[in-house]
Scaffold this active site. Sequence first.
Site, PDB file in Angstrom:
ATOM      1  N   HIS A 135       1.782  -3.210 -13.895  1.00 39.31           N
ATOM      2  CA  HIS A 135       2.205  -2.811 -12.481  1.00 39.31           C
ATOM      3  C   HIS A 135       3.702  -2.980 -12.498  1.00 39.31           C
ATOM      4  O   HIS A 135       4.182  -4.075 -12.363  1.00 39.31           O
ATOM      5  CB  HIS A 135       1.453  -3.896 -11.591  1.00 39.31           C
ATOM      6  CG  HIS A 135       0.272  -3.981 -11.484  1.00 39.31           C
ATOM      7  ND1 HIS A 135      -0.379  -2.674 -10.709  1.00 39.31           N
ATOM      8  CD2 HIS A 135      -0.965  -4.455 -11.600  1.00 39.31           C
ATOM      9  CE1 HIS A 135      -1.715  -2.855 -10.353  1.00 39.31           C
ATOM     10  NE2 HIS A 135      -2.013  -3.923 -11.281  1.00 39.31           N
ATOM     11  N   ARG A 153      -0.974   2.491 -10.844  1.00 36.87           N
ATOM     12  CA  ARG A 153      -0.157   2.703  -9.461  1.00 36.87           C
ATOM     13  C   ARG A 153      -0.900   2.850  -8.335  1.00 36.87           C
ATOM     14  O   ARG A 153      -0.661   2.526  -7.159  1.00 36.87           O
ATOM     15  CB  ARG A 153       0.715   3.753  -9.830  1.00 36.87           C
ATOM     16  CG  ARG A 153       1.737   4.259  -8.643  1.00 36.87           C
ATOM     17  CD  ARG A 153       2.528   3.359  -8.000  1.00 36.87           C
ATOM     18  NE  ARG A 153       3.249   3.867  -6.793  1.00 36.87           N
ATOM     19  CZ  ARG A 153       2.742   3.905  -5.623  1.00 36.87           C
ATOM     20  NH1 ARG A 153       1.646   3.622  -5.383  1.00 36.87           N
ATOM     21  NH2 ARG A 153       3.472   4.183  -4.606  1.00 36.87           N
ATOM     22  N   LYS A 154      -2.082   3.547  -8.657  1.00 41.26           N
ATOM     23  CA  LYS A 154      -3.098   3.909  -7.474  1.00 41.26           C
ATOM     24  C   LYS A 154      -2.424   4.465  -6.416  1.00 41.26           C
ATOM     25  O   LYS A 154      -2.549   4.022  -5.336  1.00 41.26           O
ATOM     26  CB  LYS A 154      -3.711   2.474  -6.744  1.00 41.26           C
ATOM     27  CG  LYS A 154      -4.424   1.731  -8.052  1.00 41.26           C
ATOM     28  CD  LYS A 154      -5.206   0.512  -7.133  1.00 41.26           C
ATOM     29  CE  LYS A 154      -5.568  -0.581  -8.246  1.00 41.26           C
ATOM     30  NZ  LYS A 154      -4.592  -1.347  -8.762  1.00 41.26           N
ATOM     31  N   ALA A 179      -2.249   7.104  -3.386  1.00 39.94           N
ATOM     32  CA  ALA A 179      -3.129   7.246  -2.190  1.00 39.94           C
ATOM     33  C   ALA A 179      -2.654   7.938  -1.092  1.00 39.94           C
ATOM     34  O   ALA A 179      -3.361   7.809  -0.106  1.00 39.94           O
ATOM     35  CB  ALA A 179      -3.611   5.982  -1.798  1.00 39.94           C
ATOM     36  N   ILE A 223      -0.794  11.720   0.622  1.00 41.41           N
ATOM     37  CA  ILE A 223      -0.684  13.029   0.814  1.00 41.41           C
ATOM     38  C   ILE A 223      -0.073  13.612  -0.634  1.00 41.41           C
ATOM     39  O   ILE A 223       0.823  12.986  -1.156  1.00 41.41           O
ATOM     40  CB  ILE A 223      -0.320  13.868   1.878  1.00 41.41           C
ATOM     41  CG1 ILE A 223       1.428  13.365   2.082  1.00 41.41           C
ATOM     42  CG2 ILE A 223      -0.895  13.432   3.059  1.00 41.41           C
ATOM     43  CD1 ILE A 223       2.116  14.359   3.033  1.00 41.41           C
ATOM     44  N   GLY A 224      -0.385  14.737  -0.946  1.00 43.91           N
ATOM     45  CA  GLY A 224      -0.043  15.191  -2.182  1.00 43.91           C
ATOM     46  C   GLY A 224       1.726  15.394  -2.393  1.00 43.91           C
ATOM     47  O   GLY A 224       1.990  15.134  -3.564  1.00 43.91           O
ATOM     48  N   THR A 277       3.948  13.631  -1.062  1.00 44.59           N
ATOM     49  CA  THR A 277       4.231  12.106  -1.140  1.00 44.59           C
ATOM     50  C   THR A 277       3.895  11.604  -2.578  1.00 44.59           C
ATOM     51  O   THR A 277       4.810  11.064  -3.471  1.00 44.59           O
ATOM     52  CB  THR A 277       3.779  11.022  -0.084  1.00 44.59           C
ATOM     53  OG1 THR A 277       3.973  11.563   1.095  1.00 44.59           O
ATOM     54  CG2 THR A 277       4.445   9.792  -0.190  1.00 44.59           C
ATOM     55  N   ARG A 321      -5.520 -11.938 -16.175  1.00 46.85           N
ATOM     56  CA  ARG A 321      -5.635 -13.459 -16.430  1.00 46.85           C
ATOM     57  C   ARG A 321      -6.062 -14.370 -17.490  1.00 46.85           C
ATOM     58  O   ARG A 321      -5.836 -15.167 -18.036  1.00 46.85           O
ATOM     59  CB  ARG A 321      -5.604 -14.153 -15.227  1.00 46.85           C
ATOM     60  CG  ARG A 321      -4.469 -14.088 -14.211  1.00 46.85           C
ATOM     61  CD  ARG A 321      -4.948 -14.360 -12.805  1.00 46.85           C
ATOM     62  NE  ARG A 321      -5.474 -13.121 -12.063  1.00 46.85           N
ATOM     63  CZ  ARG A 321      -6.056 -13.333 -10.897  1.00 46.85           C
ATOM     64  NH1 ARG A 321      -6.084 -14.148  -9.947  1.00 46.85           N
ATOM     65  NH2 ARG A 321      -6.966 -12.052 -10.333  1.00 46.85           N
TER      66      ARG A 321
HETATM   67  P1  5BU Z   1      -7.343 -10.192 -13.469  1.00 39.15           P
HETATM   68  O1  5BU Z   1      -6.080 -11.123 -13.879  1.00 39.15           O
HETATM   69  O2  5BU Z   1      -8.011 -10.022 -14.937  1.00 39.15           O
HETATM   70  O3  5BU Z   1      -7.925 -10.620 -12.415  1.00 39.15           O
HETATM   71  O4  5BU Z   1      -6.459  -8.555 -13.293  1.00 39.15           O
HETATM   72  C1  5BU Z   1      -7.120  -7.411 -13.118  1.00 39.15           C
HETATM   73  C2  5BU Z   1      -6.455  -6.310 -12.831  1.00 39.15           C
HETATM   74  O5  5BU Z   1      -6.954  -5.243 -12.802  1.00 39.15           O
HETATM   75  C3  5BU Z   1      -5.148  -6.439 -11.879  1.00 39.15           C
HETATM   76  O6  5BU Z   1      -3.868  -6.021 -12.426  1.00 39.15           O
HETATM   77  C4  5BU Z   1      -5.713  -5.660 -10.701  1.00 39.15           C
HETATM   78  O7  5BU Z   1      -4.508  -4.982 -10.054  1.00 39.15           O
HETATM   79  C5  5BU Z   1      -6.577  -4.632 -11.514  1.00 39.15           C
HETATM   80  N1  5BU Z   1      -7.531  -4.145 -10.839  1.00 39.15           N
HETATM   81  C6  5BU Z   1      -8.587  -5.054 -10.275  1.00 39.15           C
HETATM   82  O8  5BU Z   1      -8.645  -6.184 -10.594  1.00 39.15           O
HETATM   83  N2  5BU Z   1      -9.743  -4.525  -9.446  1.00 39.15           N
HETATM   84  C7  5BU Z   1      -9.802  -3.215  -9.225  1.00 39.15           C
HETATM   85  O9  5BU Z   1     -10.854  -2.634  -8.569  1.00 39.15           O
HETATM   86  C8  5BU Z   1      -8.918  -2.244  -9.609  1.00 39.15           C
HETATM   87  C9  5BU Z   1      -7.729  -2.823 -10.328  1.00 39.15           C
HETATM   88 BR1  5BU Z   1      -8.788  -0.527  -9.183  1.00 39.15          BR
END
Ligand code: 5BU
Length: 257
Positions: free
Chosen positions: A59, A89-90, A92, A94-95, A97, A227
């Site tokens: 991220h 980055r997800k 989301a 309009i094209g 932007t 984590r």
């Molecule tokens: P975690 O620490 O294992 O809970 O982190 C999960 C990662 O996956 C974290 O960076 C979220 O932004 C990412 N994620 C998620 O947890 N669930 C989702 O549905 C999506 C992304 Br899409």
Amino acid sequence: MLTYLERAKLCNNPVAIKLLSLMDAKKTNLSVSVDVTRKEELLSLANSLGPSICVLKTHIDILEDFDNETVTMLQQIAKQHNFIIFEDRKFADIGNTASLQYEKGIYHIADWAQLTNAHSVAGADSIASLKKVGLQKNNAMLLVAEMSSQGNLAHGYYTAETVQMASQYSDFVIGFICQHKLTENPTFIHFTPGIKFSGGEDAQGQQYRTPHQAIVEAGIDIIIVGRGIYTATSIQHEAKKYQEAGWEAYLQKMSLL
Ligand code: 5BU
């Protein structure tokens, strides 16, 4: 059911081919999400996790000391350890932007993240705009078809339409962030976040499953662990445990054990 390597041979997108091939070569279906806020920590984690992972998920916008060297070095580490960089980055919008967010700004994501993802909520034209930027750079995209968080709205019709949208752009969209296997098409790769040996949830709506539940029971391909690994006392040791559990689950699913 086909192996990762057999599936690599059916793909057209270079990132999908590289990813499925290196998963086979390194015997790993583990992606680690390194959600840290300092460049040094990100790079050091990338280096020590490198041998165990197929994908490093970032991220980039949570770094407090981002500079261009961060991504140059990340690319070097990715090359050295043979893994794919996935910027979560997800997109989301309009094209117009979304494609600017992908290509421009401070991060220039399209220049260093071979893999990125987008929500399907904005519609197919948004994915077409992202593809216009990404395909010429030999990149690939994942669509968020389902989420791991409590009460999320990505299910049913939304998920089914997302799979449909991916098929429309299958030269660029190589798979999904999802919780279950969504299609029998072997060229689509299924990634699942919300993975922890302990299962359970966090205090902010995240819901966890084990590698076995995700791979064997839900039929997905790549586990994403955050984590569960980067807060461990011995990060390399913990990564190795998730790598082994993920690989064993894959062999079990394929009836190769
Ligand atoms: P975690 O620490 O294992 O809970 O982190 C999960 C990662 O996956 C974290 O960076 C979220 O932004 C990412 N994620 C998620 O947890 N669930 C989702 O549905 C999506 C992304 Br899409």
